[in-house]
Motif scaffolding. Structure first.
Motif, PDB file in Angstrom:
ATOM      1  N   ALA A 138      20.571  44.656  43.384  1.00 25.45           N
ATOM      2  CA  ALA A 138      20.956  43.977  44.826  1.00 25.45           C
ATOM      3  C   ALA A 138      22.278  43.291  44.570  1.00 25.45           C
ATOM      4  O   ALA A 138      23.148  43.104  45.348  1.00 25.45           O
ATOM      5  N   PHE A 139      22.586  42.697  43.282  1.00 26.53           N
ATOM      6  CA  PHE A 139      23.634  41.820  43.162  1.00 26.53           C
ATOM      7  C   PHE A 139      24.756  42.764  43.143  1.00 26.53           C
ATOM      8  O   PHE A 139      25.854  42.586  43.437  1.00 26.53           O
ATOM      9  N   ALA A 140      24.584  43.980  42.130  1.00 24.52           N
ATOM     10  CA  ALA A 140      25.723  44.880  41.938  1.00 24.52           C
ATOM     11  C   ALA A 140      26.067  45.420  43.348  1.00 24.52           C
ATOM     12  O   ALA A 140      27.371  45.686  43.636  1.00 24.52           O
ATOM     13  N   ALA A 141      24.948  45.798  44.288  1.00 24.62           N
ATOM     14  CA  ALA A 141      25.527  46.244  45.667  1.00 24.62           C
ATOM     15  C   ALA A 141      26.208  45.113  46.405  1.00 24.62           C
ATOM     16  O   ALA A 141      26.990  45.401  47.141  1.00 24.62           O
ATOM     17  N   ALA A 142      25.712  43.801  46.193  1.00 25.34           N
ATOM     18  CA  ALA A 142      26.381  42.827  47.111  1.00 25.34           C
ATOM     19  C   ALA A 142      27.942  42.610  46.610  1.00 25.34           C
ATOM     20  O   ALA A 142      28.600  42.465  47.393  1.00 25.34           O
ATOM     21  N   ALA A 143      28.174  42.799  45.254  1.00 30.28           N
ATOM     22  CA  ALA A 143      29.623  42.702  44.668  1.00 30.28           C
ATOM     23  C   ALA A 143      30.176  44.036  45.053  1.00 30.28           C
ATOM     24  O   ALA A 143      31.679  43.891  45.249  1.00 30.28           O
ATOM     25  N   PHE A 144      29.621  45.302  45.398  1.00 33.01           N
ATOM     26  CA  PHE A 144      30.216  46.279  45.778  1.00 33.01           C
ATOM     27  C   PHE A 144      30.983  46.064  47.303  1.00 33.01           C
ATOM     28  O   PHE A 144      31.929  46.680  47.644  1.00 33.01           O
ATOM     29  N   VAL A 145      30.298  45.305  47.992  1.00 33.66           N
ATOM     30  CA  VAL A 145      30.764  44.906  49.432  1.00 33.66           C
ATOM     31  C   VAL A 145      32.266  44.287  49.252  1.00 33.66           C
ATOM     32  O   VAL A 145      33.249  44.940  50.038  1.00 33.66           O
ATOM     33  N   PRO A 146      32.612  43.280  48.580  1.00 37.95           N
ATOM     34  CA  PRO A 146      33.909  42.743  48.380  1.00 37.95           C
ATOM     35  C   PRO A 146      35.013  43.699  47.776  1.00 37.95           C
ATOM     36  O   PRO A 146      36.038  43.806  48.073  1.00 37.95           O
ATOM     37  N   ILE A 147      34.309  44.466  46.922  1.00 36.74           N
ATOM     38  CA  ILE A 147      35.106  45.458  46.224  1.00 36.74           C
ATOM     39  C   ILE A 147      35.686  46.645  47.224  1.00 36.74           C
ATOM     40  O   ILE A 147      36.967  47.102  47.350  1.00 36.74           O
ATOM     41  N   PHE A 148      34.656  47.135  47.866  1.00 39.31           N
ATOM     42  CA  PHE A 148      35.109  47.900  49.158  1.00 39.31           C
ATOM     43  C   PHE A 148      35.991  47.402  49.986  1.00 39.31           C
ATOM     44  O   PHE A 148      36.978  48.295  50.629  1.00 39.31           O
ATOM     45  N   ALA A 149      36.152  46.103  50.452  1.00 44.41           N
ATOM     46  CA  ALA A 149      36.550  45.253  51.534  1.00 44.41           C
ATOM     47  C   ALA A 149      38.340  45.310  50.893  1.00 44.41           C
ATOM     48  O   ALA A 149      39.159  45.578  51.599  1.00 44.41           O
ATOM     49  N   VAL A 150      38.317  45.171  49.631  1.00 45.72           N
ATOM     50  CA  VAL A 150      39.690  45.029  48.979  1.00 45.72           C
ATOM     51  C   VAL A 150      40.331  46.318  48.815  1.00 45.72           C
ATOM     52  O   VAL A 150      41.272  46.675  49.327  1.00 45.72           O
ATOM     53  N   ALA A 151      39.274  47.376  48.521  1.00 47.41           N
ATOM     54  CA  ALA A 151      39.836  48.694  48.556  1.00 47.41           C
ATOM     55  C   ALA A 151      40.339  49.434  50.203  1.00 47.41           C
ATOM     56  O   ALA A 151      41.344  50.058  50.018  1.00 47.41           O
ATOM     57  N   ARG A 152      39.714  48.709  51.136  1.00 47.24           N
ATOM     58  CA  ARG A 152      40.216  49.459  52.349  1.00 47.24           C
ATOM     59  C   ARG A 152      41.677  48.718  52.953  1.00 47.24           C
ATOM     60  O   ARG A 152      42.434  49.424  53.415  1.00 47.24           O
ATOM     61  N   TRP A 153      42.271  47.721  51.939  1.00 47.67           N
ATOM     62  CA  TRP A 153      43.518  47.285  52.162  1.00 47.67           C
ATOM     63  C   TRP A 153      44.572  47.962  51.242  1.00 47.67           C
ATOM     64  O   TRP A 153      45.845  47.696  51.145  1.00 47.67           O
ATOM     65  N   LEU A 154      44.214  48.673  50.404  1.00 49.14           N
ATOM     66  CA  LEU A 154      44.973  49.239  49.524  1.00 49.14           C
ATOM     67  C   LEU A 154      45.213  50.599  49.648  1.00 49.14           C
ATOM     68  O   LEU A 154      44.700  51.564  50.656  1.00 49.14           O
ATOM     69  N   ILE A 192      28.443  33.454  50.889  1.00 51.93           N
ATOM     70  CA  ILE A 192      29.850  33.367  51.463  1.00 51.93           C
ATOM     71  C   ILE A 192      30.858  34.602  51.327  1.00 51.93           C
ATOM     72  O   ILE A 192      31.196  35.215  52.198  1.00 51.93           O
ATOM     73  N   LEU A 193      30.802  35.090  50.058  1.00 51.90           N
ATOM     74  CA  LEU A 193      31.691  36.254  49.754  1.00 51.90           C
ATOM     75  C   LEU A 193      31.279  37.592  50.692  1.00 51.90           C
ATOM     76  O   LEU A 193      32.262  38.200  51.012  1.00 51.90           O
ATOM     77  N   VAL A 194      29.979  37.763  50.662  1.00 51.60           N
ATOM     78  CA  VAL A 194      29.710  39.328  51.183  1.00 51.60           C
ATOM     79  C   VAL A 194      29.830  39.035  52.681  1.00 51.60           C
ATOM     80  O   VAL A 194      30.695  40.016  53.224  1.00 51.60           O
ATOM     81  N   PRO A 195      29.378  38.331  53.575  1.00 47.89           N
ATOM     82  CA  PRO A 195      29.910  38.031  54.926  1.00 47.89           C
ATOM     83  C   PRO A 195      31.404  38.153  55.227  1.00 47.89           C
ATOM     84  O   PRO A 195      31.860  38.887  56.112  1.00 47.89           O
ATOM     85  N   LEU A 196      32.183  37.594  54.279  1.00 48.06           N
ATOM     86  CA  LEU A 196      33.436  37.247  54.449  1.00 48.06           C
ATOM     87  C   LEU A 196      34.179  38.793  54.129  1.00 48.06           C
ATOM     88  O   LEU A 196      34.973  39.177  54.938  1.00 48.06           O
TER      89      LEU A 196
END
Length: 205
Positions: A138-154, A192-196
């Motif tokens: 669950a934590f690994a998937a949660a951390a995947f969300v901000p990784i994906f968000a950063v990737a969208r801007w690259l 905070i990080l995941v919704p953001l």
């Protein structure tokens, strides 16, 4: 025994915590379908929504004294859908090259192994010292969300590399002996990080 439970025995094992577990699984299934349709941002949003469901079901089970072996098995199966398969399918929707496919396969294998081992060993310690062995799915998937968000801007090539690297690095961490606290600031920050990150992902061009 009710008429419903007579014809559908599983109905006798269902309760409110199970309802949240099933919502977790349903969000994962919808997310996988969205990723397959090349809608990765919507798919990741489903992953983000599944995370609180996974937390609430356990909290409810303990508070209502409705913990059971059936609920534990159901929780693991839901986690496979939402936190193991969904991130892998999202990654493959971005790029299906051999490196990404290998990283996604490693993520899935590690996630399934981790959940199977957790069903046997559970957590270590108690109270403030309670911890997991290895990074929870669950934590690994949660951390995947901000990784994906950063990737969208690259740029596309960088985005693919970042996502593939994350899957490849975290996969062994999930099945390692790395002590991971059940409670603490790192886990709290994800609220905070995941919704953001979801907002950031949808704001990307």
């Amino acid at each position: 025994m009710s008429a419903l439970a007579r014809w559908f025995p599983v109905a006798g094992s269902l309760n409110l915590p199970c309802a949240f577990t099933l919502l977790n699984a349903a969000l994962g299934a919808v997310g996988i379908a969205l990723a397959a349709q090349r809608c990765p941002r919507a798919a990741v949003t489903c992953c983000a929504l599944a995370i609180p469901c996974d937390i609430v079901d356990g909290w409810l089970a303990r508070r209502r004294q409705q913990s059971s072996a059936f609920g534990a098995q159901l929780d693991s199966l839901a986690d496979v859908v939402s936190f193991v398969l969904l991130p892998a399918v999202v990654a493959l929707s971005l790029d299906a090259s051999p490196p990404m496919a290998l990283a996604a396969a490693a993520w899935v294998v590690a996630g399934v192994l981790r959940l199977a081992r957790f069903a046997v060993v559970g957590t270590v310690g108690s109270g403030a010292e309670e911890r997991f062995e290895g990074v929870p799915t669950a934590f690994a998937a949660a951390a995947f969300v901000p990784i994906f968000a950063v990737a969208r801007w690259l740029p596309s090539s960088w985005a693919v590399g970042v996502v593939a690297a994350y899957l490849a690095v975290v996969a062994p961490a999930m099945i390692s002996a790395l002590p991971f606290p059940k409670r603490g600031p790192i886990r709290a920050a994800m609220w905070i990080l995941v919704p953001l990150a979801v907002v950031v992902a949808w704001s990307a061009p």
